[in-house]
Design a protein around this motif. Structure first.
Motif, short mmCIF file in Angstrom:
data_model
loop_
_atom_site.label_atom_id
_atom_site.label_comp_id
_atom_site.label_asym_id
_atom_site.label_seq_id
_atom_site.Cartn_x
_atom_site.Cartn_y
_atom_site.Cartn_z
N LYS A 41 0.77 1.45 1.72
CA LYS A 41 -0.46 0.77 1.35
C LYS A 41 -0.59 -0.49 2.20
O LYS A 41 0.28 -1.36 2.16
CB LYS A 41 -0.48 0.40 -0.13
N LEU A 386 -14.46 3.67 -0.29
CA LEU A 386 -15.08 4.74 0.49
C LEU A 386 -14.67 6.09 -0.11
O LEU A 386 -13.50 6.34 -0.38
CB LEU A 386 -14.63 4.67 1.94
N PRO A 390 -13.00 9.81 7.52
CA PRO A 390 -11.64 9.52 7.99
C PRO A 390 -11.02 8.30 7.33
O PRO A 390 -9.79 8.16 7.31
CB PRO A 390 -11.83 9.30 9.50
N ALA A 391 -11.83 7.39 6.79
CA ALA A 391 -11.31 6.19 6.12
C ALA A 391 -11.42 6.31 4.60
O ALA A 391 -11.50 5.30 3.90
CB ALA A 391 -12.04 4.95 6.61
N LYS A 392 -11.42 7.52 4.09
CA LYS A 392 -11.51 7.75 2.65
C LYS A 392 -10.45 6.94 1.90
O LYS A 392 -9.31 6.84 2.32
CB LYS A 392 -11.33 9.24 2.34
N ASP A 393 -10.84 6.33 0.79
CA ASP A 393 -10.00 5.50 -0.08
C ASP A 393 -9.81 4.08 0.44
O ASP A 393 -9.13 3.26 -0.20
CB ASP A 393 -8.63 6.14 -0.33
N LEU A 394 -10.38 3.73 1.61
CA LEU A 394 -10.40 2.33 2.05
C LEU A 394 -11.25 1.54 1.06
O LEU A 394 -12.37 1.92 0.74
CB LEU A 394 -10.99 2.23 3.45
N SER A 395 -10.72 0.42 0.57
CA SER A 395 -11.42 -0.35 -0.45
C SER A 395 -11.63 -1.80 -0.01
O SER A 395 -10.80 -2.37 0.70
CB SER A 395 -10.66 -0.33 -1.78
N GLU A 424 -7.84 -2.93 1.16
CA GLU A 424 -6.66 -2.09 1.03
C GLU A 424 -6.94 -0.69 1.56
O GLU A 424 -8.04 -0.15 1.41
CB GLU A 424 -6.25 -1.97 -0.44
N TYR A 425 -5.90 -0.13 2.19
CA TYR A 425 -6.01 1.23 2.68
C TYR A 425 -4.72 1.97 2.41
O TYR A 425 -3.67 1.66 3.00
CB TYR A 425 -6.32 1.25 4.18
N LEU A 427 -2.27 4.92 2.88
CA LEU A 427 -2.04 5.95 3.89
C LEU A 427 -0.92 6.88 3.42
O LEU A 427 0.19 6.45 3.15
CB LEU A 427 -1.64 5.30 5.21
#
Length: 430
Positions: A41, A386, A390-395, A424-425, A427
């Motif tokens: 994270k 999101l 490609p950047a899914k779950d980027l907050s 936050e992202y 991975l």
């Protein structure tokens, strides 16, 4: 100051029920490597705190400003292996944490994001880590070593750049449908912005308890802990959700702590002339949800001798409704109430966007300078996650807190504004 997340109880219950199948979790093990997970994270955090008063003589002497602001990049890495197959499964978990300073100057430090030296400057970087070995029989897991915890009597805090970590042994059992049991002993606790071992000076903490799902909408929890040289605690919770229709429902949540000084905690209080703890702290909240909107009212009260105490048993060990962004409203004799509003924009075609605001007011606090201390706090929280691509779950998250105490019994001047900008992202590598 930590915020109690009611979802933690629901998640604990869900963990207890989701694993209850015909075959046990160990029977379904695919292997040490096959079930392994590696996640990182990435957390970018800007923190600003303004005490809104002129520099005091003490601040000037230490070259500390009344406004503090720092910016950092954190990496929270976790590896969770699967369990070997057989009657007894064996696995390993590991934690790796790295914090990098992006901006901070002398006098602006002290937000709790980075370790601070004797010159009042924050370190440019810091890191820490550890590992734990784990064993599983059926649906019972024993984990020994470094770990994160989320028990109401022993919870590591994750409100800054990097989280606290605990060292010890914890047994989690889900053998009975709807029942999750915990028993553990912890011997070290590492602060969020410290790298030295057991920086919070925990000698030992013994914990025992569990959560039981009585019906689909009703759960209860009971926990006990004893922290050497400090106190013993009892904790109870009842959570009841009542669906009214497809888009309407009520949720009631009751929490109570009973804390009493124990062992050298009594001797230390007598020596220092401080209050020996013997108190009860409870909160009762009711939330009404209708579509995208949730309205919450909460009441909290502390009775007996001393404030509700926590910290050496984890910075998150305050599962009370009015423990919010800045204050816990947990002083001796304090009464507090909260009004909160949440909005989920998914109902309006913007999934991933949420908004929250709340107001908490406390009165009657017995402190060193007042027997009727008053305080209030207003919080605003906006978050967007999101949902695809490609950047899914980027907050992206903005948290703002305004805190005031009219008689100045809290935080020196009694005035404080905070702003946190968080990106936050998560991975998933394995």
């Amino acid at each position: 100051m930590r915020v109690m997340k009611w979802s933690m109880i629901a998640l604990a219950v869900a963990a207890g029920t989701s694993q209850m199948a015909v075959a046990s979790s160990q029977d379904e093990s695919k292997g040490f490597v096959e079930d392994s997970k590696l996640n990182v994270k990435m957390r970018n955090l800007y923190f600003s705190r303004d005490y809104r008063n002129a520099e005091t003589a003490a601040n000037r002497a230490n070259r500390v400003r009344h406004d503090q602001r720092e910016w950092g990049q954190g990496f929270i890495g976790t590896f969770e292996s699967g369990f070997t197959q057989g009657t007894v499964g064996v696995g390993v978990d590991a934690i790796g944490l790295l914090g990098l300073k992006l901006d901070s100057g002398r006098g602006y430090s002290g937000t709790g994001l980075f370790p601070t030296g004797s010159d009042r400057r924050s370190q440019d970087d810091y890191s820490k880590g550890g590992a734990a070995v784990k064993f599983r029989i059926s649906d019972t897991v024993l984990k020994v070593g470094q770990q994160f915890t989320a028990l109401p009597v022993f919870a590591t805090d994750d409100s800054r750049l990097l989280p606290e970590t605990a060292e010890g042994a914890l047994i989690t059992s889900n053998e009975i449908k709807g029942l999750t049991l915990h028993a553990g002993r912890f011997t070290a606790l590492n602060a969020q912005a410290e790298t030295n071992h057991d920086s919070l000076n925990l000698k030992s903490a013994n914990v025992l308890g569990g959560t039981y799902l009585i019906t689909d909408g009703l759960s209860t929890s009971l926990y006990y802990s004893k922290v050497e040289d400090y106190w013993r605690k009892y904790y109870g919770n009842v959570n009841w959700s009542v669906p009214l229709s497809d888009k309407q429902g009520l949720v009631f949540d009751f929490n109570i702590y009973d804390t009493k000084s124990d062992g050298r905690g009594i001797q230390r209080a007598e020596k220092d002339g401080t209050t020996k703890l013997d108190n009860r702290a409870f909160s009762l909240s009711g939330a009404y949800n209708i579509g995208a909107h949730t309205f919450t009212l909460a009441y909290q009260r502390v009775t007996g001798d001393g404030d509700y105490g926590y910290g050496v048993d984890g910075g998150g060990t305050v599962f009370l409704a009015n423990s919010v962004a800045r204050s816990d409203f947990n002083a001796e004799d304090e009464k507090s109430w909260q009004a909160r509003y949440d909005l989920n924009f998914a109902e309006y075609g913007i999934p991933g966007l949420s908004f929250m605001t709340r107001y908490v007011r406390g009165t009657g606090a017995n402190t060193a300078t007042s027997d009727n201390g008053k305080e209030w706090e207003r919080d605003i929280d906006v978050k967007y996650v999101l949902q695809e691509g490609p950047a899914k779950d980027l907050s992206f998250r903005v948290r703002q807190a305004t805190y005031r105490s009219s008689d100045g019994v809290y935080y020196g001047s009694g005035s404080l504004d905070e702003l946190r900008l968080i990106v936050e992202y998560p991975l998933s590598i394995l």
